[in-house]
Scaffold this motif. Structure first.
Motif, mmCIF file in Angstrom:
data_model
loop_
_atom_site.group_PDB
_atom_site.id
_atom_site.type_symbol
_atom_site.label_atom_id
_atom_site.label_comp_id
_atom_site.label_asym_id
_atom_site.label_seq_id
_atom_site.Cartn_x
_atom_site.Cartn_y
_atom_site.Cartn_z
ATOM 1 N N ILE A 137 -5.897 2.185 6.706
ATOM 2 C CA ILE A 137 -6.638 1.295 5.806
ATOM 3 C C ILE A 137 -6.752 -0.072 6.479
ATOM 4 N N GLY A 141 -0.766 -0.826 6.945
ATOM 5 C CA GLY A 141 -0.274 -2.099 7.454
ATOM 6 C C GLY A 141 0.584 -1.922 8.695
ATOM 7 N N TYR A 152 -5.807 -8.137 12.247
ATOM 8 C CA TYR A 152 -4.846 -7.597 11.304
ATOM 9 C C TYR A 152 -4.370 -8.695 10.356
ATOM 10 N N ASN A 168 0.835 -1.212 0.000
ATOM 11 C CA ASN A 168 0.000 0.000 0.000
ATOM 12 C C ASN A 168 0.866 1.258 0.000
#
Ligand SMILES: Nc1nc2c(c(=O)[nH]1)N[C@@H](CN(C=O)c1ccc(C(=O)N[C@@H](CCC(=O)O)C(=O)O)cc1)CN2
Ligand code: GAR
Length: 203
Positions: free
Chosen positions: A105, A85, A119, A14
């Motif tokens: 995100i 992340g 997660y 990302n």
């Protein structure tokens, strides 16, 4: 143009999507922050001359404290912090300092499948076990509770035919790489605001 910082803990796809898809006349990534020294995201940052900082609750070795990191980010004129992340809790004092300037995100359609422990593949395993027919990604403001902040954007994807959590992860990641650069660009254009406690995105 706005200065941004991106926080990561691992692969960094990302982070790469932001770096490669958002035009350089709209953002400058002035800091990559990680809680892990040896991760692909850090290698990418170093290859692309993006300053790297390692942060932890207490300063030790190559790690600076979150309190020192606040001063670094302020001195770099950071206007947006993107958690991409990042797997550690952002401390309350950090959230207070950068109120409504931190976004995250999450690889599911919040408020479902969020919170502590949710997660990475853990999220997609929970979605798979639930037999949900749709999943997706959520971008939200960061507050003092995991995955609790105001939702900025969500996009869903059909998972009715998937055979594994890994398949869900692959389909959701593609969505993430679409919507995160879009939201960052809208922030840079000053087109995201909070009005009457609701997030407004101006096209
Ligand atoms: N103050 C906030 N900090 C963070 C948020 C947030 O919304 N508010 N979002 C997370 C990102 N996230 C989900 O999107 C998330 C990341 C990690 C965890 C979690 O349970 N972490 C474990 C530790 C994992 C590890 O050390 O490898 C834990 O806290 O025990 C939940 C949600 C980023 N920070
Ligand atoms: N709850 C937080 C969470 O699970 N975040 C997720 O970690 C992955 C990081 O991938 P990347 O390092 O390739 O961007 C992404 O799928 C992101 O949504």
């Amino acid at each position: 143009m706005i200065n941004i910082a991106v926080f990561v803990s691992g692969r960094g796809s990302n982070f790469r999507a932001i770096s490669e898809k958002v035009s350089a006349d709209k953002i400058k990534i002035v800091a990559l922050v990680s809680n892990r020294i040896d991760c692909p995201a850090v290698e990418y940052a170093k290859m692309n001359d993006i300053p790297v900082y390692f942060a932890a609750e207490e300063a030790k070795g190559e790690f600076i404290s979150y309190d020192d990191l606040i001063e670094v980010l302020k001195s770099r004129g950071v206007e947006l912090i993107v958690l991409a992340g990042f797997l550690k809790k952002i401390p309350d004092r950090f959230v207070d300092t950068f109120e409504n300037m931190i976004i995250n995100i999450h690889p599911a359609l919040l408020p479902a499948f969020g919170g502590k422990g949710m997660y990475g593949l853990n999220v997609h395993k929970a979605v798979f076990e639930s037999s949900a027919k749709v999943s997706g990604a959520t971008i939200h403001f960061v507050d003092k509770i995991y995955d609790n902040g105001k939702i900025i954007m969500q996009k869903c994807v059909d998972i009715s035919d998937v055979k594994s959590p890994e398949e869900i992860a692959e389909r959701v990641l593609k969505i993430e790489h679409e919507i995160l650069p879009y939201v960052v660009e809208k922030f840079a254009e000053g087109k995201i605001s909070i009005q009457n406690n609701r997030v407004i995105i101006t096209e």
